[in-house]
Motif scaffolding. Structure first.
Motif, PDB file in Angstrom:
ATOM      1  N   ALA A 245      41.289  40.022  32.847  1.00 17.76           N
ATOM      2  CA  ALA A 245      40.145  40.126  33.757  1.00 17.76           C
ATOM      3  C   ALA A 245      39.404  38.801  33.815  1.00 17.76           C
ATOM      4  O   ALA A 245      39.296  38.082  32.817  1.00 17.76           O
ATOM      5  N   ARG A 246      38.925  38.483  35.013  1.00 26.21           N
ATOM      6  CA  ARG A 246      38.036  37.335  35.181  1.00 26.21           C
ATOM      7  C   ARG A 246      36.799  37.776  35.949  1.00 26.21           C
ATOM      8  O   ARG A 246      36.905  38.517  36.927  1.00 26.21           O
ATOM      9  N   ALA A 247      35.653  37.306  35.481  1.00 27.19           N
ATOM     10  CA  ALA A 247      34.392  37.658  36.107  1.00 27.19           C
ATOM     11  C   ALA A 247      33.802  36.433  36.788  1.00 27.19           C
ATOM     12  O   ALA A 247      34.026  35.300  36.358  1.00 27.19           O
ATOM     13  N   ARG A 248      33.070  36.677  37.875  1.00 23.76           N
ATOM     14  CA  ARG A 248      32.432  35.602  38.622  1.00 23.76           C
ATOM     15  C   ARG A 248      30.961  35.964  38.793  1.00 23.76           C
ATOM     16  O   ARG A 248      30.641  37.060  39.256  1.00 23.76           O
ATOM     17  N   VAL A 249      30.099  35.049  38.394  1.00 23.62           N
ATOM     18  CA  VAL A 249      28.669  35.292  38.551  1.00 23.62           C
ATOM     19  C   VAL A 249      28.303  34.885  39.972  1.00 23.62           C
ATOM     20  O   VAL A 249      28.291  33.704  40.310  1.00 23.62           O
ATOM     21  N   ASN A 250      28.038  35.867  40.825  1.00 24.89           N
ATOM     22  CA  ASN A 250      27.751  35.564  42.230  1.00 24.89           C
ATOM     23  C   ASN A 250      26.307  35.158  42.457  1.00 24.89           C
ATOM     24  O   ASN A 250      26.006  34.407  43.370  1.00 24.89           O
ATOM     25  N   ARG A 251      25.441  35.689  41.607  1.00 27.61           N
ATOM     26  CA  ARG A 251      24.045  35.325  41.726  1.00 27.61           C
ATOM     27  C   ARG A 251      23.423  35.438  40.346  1.00 27.61           C
ATOM     28  O   ARG A 251      23.580  36.453  39.672  1.00 27.61           O
ATOM     29  N   SER A 252      22.791  34.363  39.918  1.00 27.46           N
ATOM     30  CA  SER A 252      22.161  34.401  38.616  1.00 27.46           C
ATOM     31  C   SER A 252      20.754  33.858  38.754  1.00 27.46           C
ATOM     32  O   SER A 252      20.573  32.663  38.985  1.00 27.46           O
ATOM     33  N   GLY A 253      19.780  34.729  38.672  1.00 24.67           N
ATOM     34  CA  GLY A 253      18.386  34.304  38.777  1.00 24.67           C
ATOM     35  C   GLY A 253      17.726  34.367  37.419  1.00 24.67           C
ATOM     36  O   GLY A 253      18.375  34.595  36.405  1.00 24.67           O
ATOM     37  N   ARG A 254      16.428  34.189  37.423  1.00 27.42           N
ATOM     38  CA  ARG A 254      15.675  34.195  36.182  1.00 27.42           C
ATOM     39  C   ARG A 254      15.677  35.599  35.555  1.00 27.42           C
ATOM     40  O   ARG A 254      15.709  35.744  34.338  1.00 27.42           O
ATOM     41  N   ARG A 255      15.660  36.614  36.417  1.00 29.33           N
ATOM     42  CA  ARG A 255      15.561  37.977  35.895  1.00 29.33           C
ATOM     43  C   ARG A 255      16.825  38.800  36.109  1.00 29.33           C
ATOM     44  O   ARG A 255      17.166  39.622  35.270  1.00 29.33           O
ATOM     45  N   TYR A 256      17.490  38.617  37.239  1.00 30.27           N
ATOM     46  CA  TYR A 256      18.635  39.468  37.559  1.00 30.27           C
ATOM     47  C   TYR A 256      19.879  38.636  37.834  1.00 30.27           C
ATOM     48  O   TYR A 256      19.781  37.500  38.291  1.00 30.27           O
ATOM     49  N   ALA A 257      21.027  39.247  37.627  1.00 27.49           N
ATOM     50  CA  ALA A 257      22.280  38.604  37.979  1.00 27.49           C
ATOM     51  C   ALA A 257      23.215  39.632  38.591  1.00 27.49           C
ATOM     52  O   ALA A 257      23.147  40.821  38.270  1.00 27.49           O
ATOM     53  N   SER A 258      24.066  39.159  39.504  1.00 31.29           N
ATOM     54  CA  SER A 258      25.082  39.999  40.109  1.00 31.29           C
ATOM     55  C   SER A 258      26.441  39.408  39.758  1.00 31.29           C
ATOM     56  O   SER A 258      26.678  38.216  39.972  1.00 31.29           O
ATOM     57  N   VAL A 259      27.316  40.236  39.206  1.00 34.51           N
ATOM     58  CA  VAL A 259      28.598  39.748  38.698  1.00 34.51           C
ATOM     59  C   VAL A 259      29.732  40.595  39.272  1.00 34.51           C
ATOM     60  O   VAL A 259      29.624  41.823  39.327  1.00 34.51           O
ATOM     61  N   HIS A 260      30.793  39.937  39.695  1.00 34.88           N
ATOM     62  CA  HIS A 260      31.984  40.635  40.185  1.00 34.88           C
ATOM     63  C   HIS A 260      33.133  40.374  39.206  1.00 34.88           C
ATOM     64  O   HIS A 260      33.278  39.259  38.710  1.00 34.88           O
ATOM     65  N   VAL A 261      33.917  41.392  38.943  1.00 35.18           N
ATOM     66  CA  VAL A 261      35.034  41.250  37.998  1.00 35.18           C
ATOM     67  C   VAL A 261      36.318  41.743  38.640  1.00 35.18           C
ATOM     68  O   VAL A 261      36.314  42.773  39.330  1.00 35.18           O
ATOM     69  N   GLU A 262      37.409  41.035  38.409  1.00 37.20           N
ATOM     70  CA  GLU A 262      38.728  41.469  38.887  1.00 37.20           C
ATOM     71  C   GLU A 262      39.668  41.591  37.697  1.00 37.20           C
ATOM     72  O   GLU A 262      39.648  40.749  36.802  1.00 37.20           O
ATOM     73  N   ALA A 263      40.486  42.637  37.703  1.00 37.80           N
ATOM     74  CA  ALA A 263      41.420  42.836  36.595  1.00 37.80           C
ATOM     75  C   ALA A 263      42.820  43.104  37.124  1.00 37.80           C
ATOM     76  O   ALA A 263      42.985  43.773  38.140  1.00 37.80           O
ATOM     77  N   TRP A 264      43.789  42.560  36.427  1.00 38.53           N
ATOM     78  CA  TRP A 264      45.179  42.732  36.842  1.00 38.53           C
ATOM     79  C   TRP A 264      46.060  42.867  35.616  1.00 38.53           C
ATOM     80  O   TRP A 264      45.590  42.685  34.481  1.00 38.53           O
ATOM     81  N   GLN A 265      47.330  43.203  35.856  1.00 43.77           N
ATOM     82  CA  GLN A 265      48.274  43.282  34.743  1.00 43.77           C
ATOM     83  C   GLN A 265      49.406  42.284  34.960  1.00 43.77           C
ATOM     84  O   GLN A 265      49.303  41.168  34.509  1.00 43.77           O
ATOM     85  N   ASP A 266      50.438  42.682  35.686  1.00 41.25           N
ATOM     86  CA  ASP A 266      51.576  41.771  35.810  1.00 41.25           C
ATOM     87  C   ASP A 266      51.391  40.706  36.876  1.00 41.25           C
ATOM     88  O   ASP A 266      51.838  39.578  36.711  1.00 41.25           O
ATOM     89  N   ASN A 267      50.754  41.081  37.979  1.00 44.59           N
ATOM     90  CA  ASN A 267      50.615  40.142  39.085  1.00 44.59           C
ATOM     91  C   ASN A 267      49.147  39.891  39.376  1.00 44.59           C
ATOM     92  O   ASN A 267      48.403  40.830  39.663  1.00 44.59           O
TER      93      ASN A 267
END
Lengths: 136, 171
Positions: B125-147
């Motif tokens: 899995a790799r996560a990407r911080v799409n928005r990171s502020g002083r108080r809140y953050a929004s994070v997207h994560v993608e997970a895979w196995q073979d491909n």
């Protein structure tokens, strides 16, 4: 496979020491103990959100399987709202209900409790639903 | 001009900091999750284990394991992204970090899309911080196995950032 067997047959539900407390007609109640291995933040001793998700997901799946005729299910999506931290040391109890079932999809709501006045988390999910055909 | 820090020293410093961050989360250890690092990019790895199975007939990994894996990946990525500038600038050392671990972000909500059943093999899995502020953050994560291109799950979560003494009153 009935839902009690479903719980007993899930290796990960066993790994989290889950217990089926109540089940029937689209409703389920499953609980799990606090355990130091399930902690997410060592500074507070609060159970990891992922473990709460696992409890709610299992409870949702059990609720779907308790719908008369249900055969198999799988989670399509699950959203969890974490309203407050779980009390360290307290047993977590999840309650789930299927509030609508179609031929292919079961819509589920769930809450998680730890003995406090308010739920610590709530969840909504969609599960695949398959039922035995009434006619052979 | 100062002599550049030897590459091995740089890697050790970053790896020690990451290890102290990840090692402090008991539930990540319970699931067997570990991280690989390339520069500042993290990949979370979930080695297969029979206890992670949810459906023994298929067999498939438990949805709760998948949700947990993605949430661990998101929280560690967010925390790592937060400490990285201080670590690189030398404002904190890995030793100081291990002694006084940064408070972790708290999950506000987390939504998981189960795209395919999880096969009984390792997941990434790799996560990407799409928005990171002083108080809140929004994070997207993608997970895979073979491909890498065939995701088996993805998630979006919102997090409450830990408040330091300096900006705790600065809304």
């Amino acid at each position: 496979m009935n839902a009690q067997n479903f719980i007993n047959a899930l290796p990960f539900a066993q790994a989290l020491a889950m217990r089926l407390d109540d089940l029937g007609d689209g409703h389920a109640e499953i609980s799990m103990p606090w355990d130091a291995r399930f902690v997410g933040d060592p500074a507070t001793g609060v159970i990891h959100g992922g473990a709460v998700s696992a409890l709610m997901d299992t409870c949702g799946g059990a609720a779907v399987l308790s719908v008369p005729g249900a055969t198999t299910t799988a989670t399509i999506d699950l959203r969890i709202d974490y309203m407050r931290a779980a009390t360290p040391g307290a047993r977590l109890v999840a309650k789930a209900e299927c509030y609508h079932v179609t031929r292919n999809v079961a819509f589920v709501r769930a809450t998680a409790h730890d003995g406090g006045d308010t739920p610590l988390a709530s969840a909504t999910g969609a599960f695949t639903f398959a039922a035995k055909d009434a006619t052979p | 001009m100062t002599t550049p820090e030897p590459v091995q020293a740089v890697k050790q410093r970053r790896d020690r900091a990451l290890a102290s961050l990840v090692g402090a989360v008991p539930y990540a250890q319970f699931l067997g999750i570990y991280f690989e690092r390339h520069g500042d990019e993290l990949t979370a790895i979930l080695p297969h284990d029979d206890k992670l199975i949810g459906n023994p007939l298929l067999p498939a990994i438990h949805g709760g394991v998948i949700a947990s894996f993605l949430e661990v990946a998101a929280i560690i990525e967010l925390s790592w992204a937060t400490v990285w500038p201080d670590l690189e600038a030398g404002r904190i050392t890995p030793e100081e970090m291990a002694q006084n671990l940064p408070r972790l972000p708290k999950t506000i909500d987390f939504t998981v899309d189960f795209l395919r059943s999880g096969l009984p093999r390792d997941g990434y899995a790799r996560a990407r911080v799409n928005r990171s502020g002083r108080r809140y953050a929004s994070v997207h994560v993608e997970a895979w196995q073979d491909n890498r291109a065939r995701l088996f799950a993805q998630a979006t979560g919102h997090f409450l950032m830990p408040q330091t003494g300096r900006d705790a009153t600065d809304h």
